[in-house]
Scaffold this motif. Structure first.
Motif: not given
Length: 330
Positions: A287-296
């Motif tokens: 249904a929904a997928i959004v990134a947490a991108s703090a690591k990169i």
């Protein structure tokens, strides 16, 4: 020293080859050209037509070019197709990646950057999803990529192969310089499909499901410009060359857009409506997928430069119009 790019004639791979060439790298492309295009490859790169599952070929290329890294894009990517024909996905994405890793280990190639996917998360319990979330793919496509991540993890532990697995969210857009873009005629990428429809290349497009638990009922995705994704690979390569830790990293902006949001953005860019109709859900779509991108960002210094959705759509539409004119002139 050189870099081997598998699938370098494809959509993301061709952007990567240009990014490497622009950075002054010596690049060899290995592609069987089943879905890629020779003309999409930067002229500075060397193209070898062949299969990533051919360990002897990869070994010979390693001897000839002294690779210090492999950047691996080659594979199958259509989620519903993977549900209908899972064994072909396990062959193309998992078995052949195993052969490529084995060839890399045998040849002593020290670094491996892998094209993974947010599909390894399935339907995440929390959004934005972080890299330490439960890995529970709901499609053979996601499972095939997760198995490859596991092989890299285990090869790192056993043989010392340094690797980064980049988990892509929804890749879109085209090279700002107009050199390459998404060129597969019947690709399933939403933005490309909407652009083809508004330009008359498709009679209409389907919106697969409007009863999801999202603000407007359509699927919610995190769209990343392909040039920012290519930069993430450059940053990953630099990270590994400087002795950075192996592991998996999300590649996304942390901003979700629904299918209807994208349709409206394409209509805005084109100045006319998209002929879209509602259709049943597709198998394997979360249904929904959004990134947490703090690591990169923290560990590699990745800095996105093209995250405006209107800019992404405009570049995709410009490339689609170029392809339309190219085909008409042919």
């Amino acid at each position: 020293m050189a870099v081997l790019v598998t699938g370098g004639a494809g959509y993301i791979g061709s952007h990567m080859v240009y990014a490497l060439a622009d950075a002054g790298e010596d690049v060899v492309v290995l592609d069987n050209l089943t879905t890629g295009f020779w003309w999409a490859i930067a002229p500075q790169a060397k193209l070898v037509e062949g299969d990533i599952g051919d360990e002897a070929l990869v070994g010979q290329l390693a001897k000839d070019h002294k690779f210090d890294a492999i950047i691996h894009f080659a594979g199958s990517i259509v989620v519903p197709e993977s549900v209908a024909d899972p064994l072909s996905y396990y062959l193309n994405n998992t078995v052949k990646t195993r052969s490529l890793i084995a060839a890399a280990v045998k040849a002593g190639i020290p670094r491996f950057v892998f094209s993974s996917t947010a599909a390894v998360y399935g339907n995440p319990e929390r959004v934005p999803v972080e890299e330490n979330a439960v890995l529970a793919p709901i499609s053979p496509y996601g499972s095939s990529k997760l198995m490859s991540e596991w092989m890299l993890r285990d090869s790192h532990a056993a043989y010392g192969l340094q690797y980064v697995a980049l988990r892509y969210f929804n890749v879109a857009g085209a090279d700002p310089k107009g050199r390459t873009g998404q060129s597969t005629p019947r690709a399933t990428h939403l933005i490309k499909v909407a652009c083809q429809t508004v330009l008359g290349e498709r009679e209409q497009m389907d919106i697969f499901g409007n009863d999801y638990d999202t603000p407007d009922g359509t699927c919610l995705r995190d769209y990343i410009h392909v040039s920012d994704l290519a930069q993430a690979h450059l940053d990953a390569l630099k990270h590994l060359r400087h002795g950075g830790a192996s592991g998996a990293y999300n590649c996304g902006y942390g901003q979700g857009y629904s299918v209807l949001d994208i349709v409206r953005a394409v209509e805005k860019a084109a100045g006319k409506p998209v002929n879209a109709r509602m259709a049943p859900r597709r198998a394997g779509d979360p249904a929904a997928i959004v990134a947490a991108s703090a690591k990169i960002k923290q560990e590699m210094g990745w800095t996105p430069r093209h995250q405006d959705i209107d800019r992404i759509v405009e570049s995709a539409l410009a490339w689609e119009d170029y392809l339309r004119q190219r085909n008409e002139a042919a």
